[in-house]
Scaffold this active site. Structure first.
Site, PDB file in Angstrom:
ATOM      1  N   GLN A   1       0.823  -1.207   0.000  1.00 51.77           N
ATOM      2  CA  GLN A   1       0.000   0.000   0.000  1.00 51.77           C
ATOM      3  C   GLN A   1       0.859   1.260   0.000  1.00 51.77           C
ATOM      4  OE1 GLN A   1      -3.266   0.099   2.730  1.00 51.77           O
ATOM      5  NE2 GLN A   1      -3.618   2.297   2.433  1.00 51.77           N
TER       6      GLN A   1
ATOM      7  N   CYS B   1      -7.085   1.696   2.043  1.00 52.60           N
ATOM      8  CA  CYS B   1      -6.935   0.303   2.471  1.00 52.60           C
ATOM      9  C   CYS B   1      -8.144  -0.534   2.067  1.00 52.60           C
ATOM     10  CB  CYS B   1      -6.692   0.213   3.968  1.00 52.60           C
ATOM     11  SG  CYS B   1      -7.971   0.949   4.973  1.00 52.60           S
TER      12      CYS B   1
ATOM     13  N   HIS C   1      -9.300   0.107   9.648  1.00 54.45           N
ATOM     14  CA  HIS C   1      -8.452  -0.499   8.626  1.00 54.45           C
ATOM     15  C   HIS C   1      -9.151  -1.717   8.031  1.00 54.45           C
ATOM     16  CE1 HIS C   1      -4.725  -1.091   6.545  1.00 54.45           C
ATOM     17  NE2 HIS C   1      -4.538  -2.300   7.057  1.00 54.45           N
TER      18      HIS C   1
ATOM     19  N   ASP D   1      -2.795  -7.745   3.610  1.00 52.04           N
ATOM     20  CA  ASP D   1      -2.927  -6.381   4.104  1.00 52.04           C
ATOM     21  C   ASP D   1      -1.745  -5.599   3.551  1.00 52.04           C
ATOM     22  OD1 ASP D   1      -2.820  -4.025   5.586  1.00 52.04           O
ATOM     23  OD2 ASP D   1      -3.357  -4.975   7.476  1.00 52.04           O
TER      24      ASP D   1
END
Length: 246
Positions: A100, A106, A181, A198
């Site tokens: 990211q 996100c 998140h 993630d």
């Protein structure tokens, strides 16, 4: 409205800011179909982690889960401790991993991880924005892949078209931070392992093998998520979406 509160390391490599997506299955479905996923798949809310009657309403198999959760100090400290022990992701392999570099996006990264991995990948249109990202994912350089995602004007336009939709008011400033998140859970069709994906972490997290007849709504995966909730002192500010057949 849900997004992330990035670590100092993450803040250093952020080069762009998006308006955060609301944790809303309709918003996620609209965006992912604009990006090129078949309209035979959609996101739906998972209303319980442990009540069979409520879980039974969801079509099976479930292709991916997206968890939305508060980024507490306790969580951030635990993740930083875990990531220090992990090697960088080298790629490519069976799992597509997007590092990211876009702040407050996100939700987008979790969505991309959900549909670019597992069985859902076969449901992507060959001429779509998602297909172009998958083509870029053949690089072994995760920074190059992150840059390809960040540079995609088609993706940015599609995202902007839905980012302010939903039931809650979006922030006026894309640089405003919010304390939630997103992370995705997928099952690899190659080795049947469950992965947590993630983009704010160092690499995909291998959570072990699932049985052939288990999907991400199996008790194995839901048990891991229950553990995450319990680890935050049963904070109820969690929500979960599943990628399933329409």
């Amino acid at each position: 409205m849900s997004s992330e509160n990035p670590s100092s390391k993450q803040t250093q490599r952020v080069r762009k800011h998006f308006i955060p997506l609301e944790s809303n299955p309709e918003v996620f479905t609209e965006l992912v179909q604009k990006l090129g996923l078949s309209d035979s798949l959609c996101f739906q809310d998972v209303l319980s982690l442990d009540e069979p009657e409520l879980l039974a309403f969801l079509p099976r198999p479930a292709y991916a889960l997206i968890l939305v959760f508060p980024t507490t100090d306790k969580y951030k400290k635990r993740v930083e401790g875990e990531d220090v022990k992990l090697e960088d992701h080298q790629g490519p392999d069976d799992i597509v991993f997007f590092k990211q570099t876009i702040n407050n996006a996100c939700g987008l990264y979790a969505m991309l991880h959900a549909v670019c991995n597992g069985e859902a990948r076969a449901k992507i249109d060959g001429n779509s924005i998602l297909a172009k990202l998958l083509h870029a994912s053949t690089t072994s350089n995760t920074d190059e892949l992150a840059q390809a995602l960040e540079d995609s004007k088609e993706l940015e336009v599609a995202y902007a078209g839905v980012a302010r939709k939903g039931d809650t008011e979006a922030p006026d400033n894309a640089e405003d931070e919010v304390d939630y998140h997103y992370t995705a859970f997928v099952k690899s069709p190659k080795n049947s392992h469950l992965y947590q994906l993630d983009g704010d972490r160092k690499r995909p997290i291998d959570l072990g093998a699932l049985a052939a007849d288990e999907d991400v709504l199996s008790d194995t995966c839901l048990g891991i998520i229950r553990g995450m909730v319990a680890g935050e002192d049963d904070n109820l500010n969690f929500s979960l979406m599943a990628l399933v057949k329409e």
